[in-house]
Every structure is written in C-alpha cells, then in structure tokens.
Design a protein around this motif. Structure first.
Motif, mmCIF file in Angstrom:
data_model
loop_
_atom_site.group_PDB
_atom_site.id
_atom_site.type_symbol
_atom_site.label_atom_id
_atom_site.label_comp_id
_atom_site.label_asym_id
_atom_site.label_seq_id
_atom_site.Cartn_x
_atom_site.Cartn_y
_atom_site.Cartn_z
ATOM 1 N N GLU A 19 50.121 -9.983 -28.843
ATOM 2 C CA GLU A 19 51.254 -10.664 -29.473
ATOM 3 C C GLU A 19 51.955 -9.769 -30.491
ATOM 4 N N LEU A 20 51.187 -9.007 -31.276
ATOM 5 C CA LEU A 20 51.811 -8.078 -32.228
ATOM 6 C C LEU A 20 52.612 -7.009 -31.496
ATOM 7 N N LEU A 21 52.047 -6.463 -30.431
ATOM 8 C CA LEU A 21 52.751 -5.431 -29.657
ATOM 9 C C LEU A 21 54.011 -5.994 -29.008
ATOM 10 N N ARG A 22 53.930 -7.209 -28.498
ATOM 11 C CA ARG A 22 55.113 -7.835 -27.889
ATOM 12 C C ARG A 22 56.249 -7.934 -28.910
ATOM 13 N N LEU A 23 55.915 -8.337 -30.131
ATOM 14 C CA LEU A 23 56.937 -8.483 -31.166
ATOM 15 C C LEU A 23 57.526 -7.131 -31.564
ATOM 16 N N VAL A 24 56.661 -6.148 -31.800
ATOM 17 C CA VAL A 24 57.139 -4.823 -32.210
ATOM 18 C C VAL A 24 58.016 -4.212 -31.121
ATOM 19 N N LEU A 25 57.547 -4.225 -29.875
ATOM 20 C CA LEU A 25 58.328 -3.616 -28.796
ATOM 21 C C LEU A 25 59.636 -4.351 -28.548
ATOM 22 N N SER A 26 59.615 -5.670 -28.685
ATOM 23 C CA SER A 26 60.848 -6.436 -28.518
ATOM 24 C C SER A 26 61.881 -6.046 -29.569
ATOM 25 N N GLU A 27 61.442 -5.914 -30.824
ATOM 26 C CA GLU A 27 62.352 -5.522 -31.900
ATOM 27 C C GLU A 27 62.907 -4.115 -31.670
ATOM 28 N N LEU A 28 62.033 -3.182 -31.300
ATOM 29 C CA LEU A 28 62.489 -1.798 -31.114
ATOM 30 C C LEU A 28 63.401 -1.662 -29.901
ATOM 31 N N GLU A 77 55.889 3.870 -28.917
ATOM 32 C CA GLU A 77 57.128 4.614 -29.119
ATOM 33 C C GLU A 77 58.210 4.003 -28.249
ATOM 34 N N VAL A 78 59.380 3.842 -28.829
ATOM 35 C CA VAL A 78 60.547 3.384 -28.076
ATOM 36 C C VAL A 78 61.665 4.368 -28.382
ATOM 37 N N GLY A 79 62.211 4.966 -27.336
ATOM 38 C CA GLY A 79 63.250 5.971 -27.526
ATOM 39 C C GLY A 79 64.477 5.697 -26.692
ATOM 40 N N CYS A 80 65.630 6.075 -27.236
ATOM 41 C CA CYS A 80 66.885 5.928 -26.506
ATOM 42 C C CYS A 80 67.865 6.986 -26.998
ATOM 43 N N ALA A 81 68.955 7.137 -26.279
ATOM 44 C CA ALA A 81 69.983 8.096 -26.687
ATOM 45 C C ALA A 81 70.496 7.711 -28.066
ATOM 46 N N SER A 82 70.596 8.681 -28.948
ATOM 47 C CA SER A 82 71.006 8.417 -30.327
ATOM 48 C C SER A 82 72.390 7.807 -30.376
ATOM 49 N N GLY A 83 72.522 6.775 -31.193
ATOM 50 C CA GLY A 83 73.790 6.093 -31.390
ATOM 51 C C GLY A 83 74.437 6.532 -32.691
ATOM 52 N N ILE A 84 75.309 5.691 -33.199
ATOM 53 C CA ILE A 84 76.041 6.050 -34.412
ATOM 54 C C ILE A 84 75.298 5.675 -35.689
ATOM 55 N N SER A 85 74.294 4.810 -35.587
ATOM 56 C CA SER A 85 73.548 4.418 -36.789
ATOM 57 C C SER A 85 72.106 4.892 -36.678
ATOM 58 N N GLY A 87 69.589 -7.069 -38.397
ATOM 59 C CA GLY A 87 69.228 -5.969 -39.263
ATOM 60 C C GLY A 87 67.876 -6.088 -39.921
ATOM 61 N N PHE A 88 67.115 -7.097 -39.556
ATOM 62 C CA PHE A 88 65.836 -7.299 -40.213
ATOM 63 C C PHE A 88 64.637 -6.980 -39.313
ATOM 64 N N GLY A 89 64.871 -6.546 -38.098
ATOM 65 C CA GLY A 89 63.781 -6.255 -37.163
ATOM 66 C C GLY A 89 62.815 -5.202 -37.668
ATOM 67 N N ILE A 127 63.696 8.287 -31.466
ATOM 68 C CA ILE A 127 62.416 7.686 -31.091
ATOM 69 C C ILE A 127 61.837 7.011 -32.329
ATOM 70 N N VAL A 128 61.630 5.720 -32.231
ATOM 71 C CA VAL A 128 60.986 4.971 -33.305
ATOM 72 C C VAL A 128 59.563 4.678 -32.839
ATOM 73 N N TRP A 129 58.611 4.998 -33.703
ATOM 74 C CA TRP A 129 57.201 4.801 -33.359
ATOM 75 C C TRP A 129 56.545 3.904 -34.393
ATOM 76 N N ALA A 130 55.465 3.263 -33.972
ATOM 77 C CA ALA A 130 54.705 2.396 -34.883
ATOM 78 C C ALA A 130 53.250 2.399 -34.461
ATOM 79 N N ASP A 131 52.365 2.313 -35.448
ATOM 80 C CA ASP A 131 50.930 2.157 -35.200
ATOM 81 C C ASP A 131 50.560 0.720 -35.541
ATOM 82 N N VAL A 132 50.045 0.024 -34.547
ATOM 83 C CA VAL A 132 49.730 -1.395 -34.678
ATOM 84 C C VAL A 132 48.217 -1.571 -34.657
#
Length: 129
Positions: free
Chosen positions: A34-43, A72-80, A95-97, A118-123
């Motif tokens: 459940e924690l991983l589902r939430l983190v990955l969904s936000e990222l 890790e969730v990565g995508c092409a860099s955007g403007i922010s 903006g609160f994810g 690439i945004v990474w997190a240790d859960v």
C-alpha cells in the motif's frame, strides 16, 4: 527482487505504476504494498503533469535490504523541478504529492540524467504475513 517497466505518459500512468506493485503481492507485506502504491502513484502523476509527454515513464522497484524498498520514477525533464510545496501554499491546485512521499519514505531525492528527471524514494518494508 527487482521489477521495472516503461509506461505511457498519460492519465493511465498512475494506475499502471500501482499495477506493477500489485504484481509483488506475496513477496512483500500488505502494508509495504500500500505504501509503494501511494508513492508510485504520486511520482507517476508528477511525470504526467510536469514532464514532457514525448517519451515514456520508467518505473523501478527494487528491494535493497530486508527492511527497505527503493523506487525510481523517471521521465523526460519538463519545465518545473520536483520540490515540496510549503504548508499554506495557495498558488494553484495540487502540489502536495511530494509531501506525502516525504512522510512515507525514509529518504528521497531527485537526479537528472540524459535529459530525464528521476525521483527516487526508499520505502520501509513491513514483514510478509
């Protein structure tokens, strides 16, 4: 244990990221799932909202120790750039994810590599039942 997948940069991305974690039921405890589902969904949502839509989103989930899962969730860099929105911010919707990611994870961060963000997190991992 390591799984990775490329998913599309569209409204289904959060669902696809959660489905990747669902494939790990039985290998990880239900709280961890459940924690991983939430983190990955936000990222994944951040990639859809802030990344460029011309490439895919990469998702990696890896158990690095018995009590920690690295994602890790990565995508092409955007403007922010990914950042935590301060409490009391009223500058727009969302903006609160990353505040959730910060509360759930033991550590998280951002790196830039070959035009990708690439945004990474240790859960923390809970024991299997």
């Amino acid at each position: 244990m390591r799984v990775q997948q490329k998913i599309g940069v569209d409204a289904s991305a959060p669902h696809e990221a959660r489905a990747l974690v669902d494939s790990l039921r039985g290998e990880l405890g239900p709280e961890t799932i459940e924690l991983l589902r939430l983190v990955l969904s936000e990222l994944a949502t951040n990639c859809v909202q802030h990344g460029r839509a011309d490439t895919s989103i990469s998702v990696i989930v890896e158990q690095t120790t018995t009590d920690q899962i690295h994602v890790e969730v990565g995508c092409a860099s955007g403007i922010s750039q990914p950042h935590i929105v301060r409490a009391g911010y009223r500058g727009g919707a969302g903006g609160f994810g990353l505040r959730l990611v910060d509360k759930i994870s033991t550590d998280w961060g951002v790196r830039h590599q070959n035009g990708r963000t690439i945004v990474w997190a240790d859960v923390p991992a809970s024991p299997r039942e």
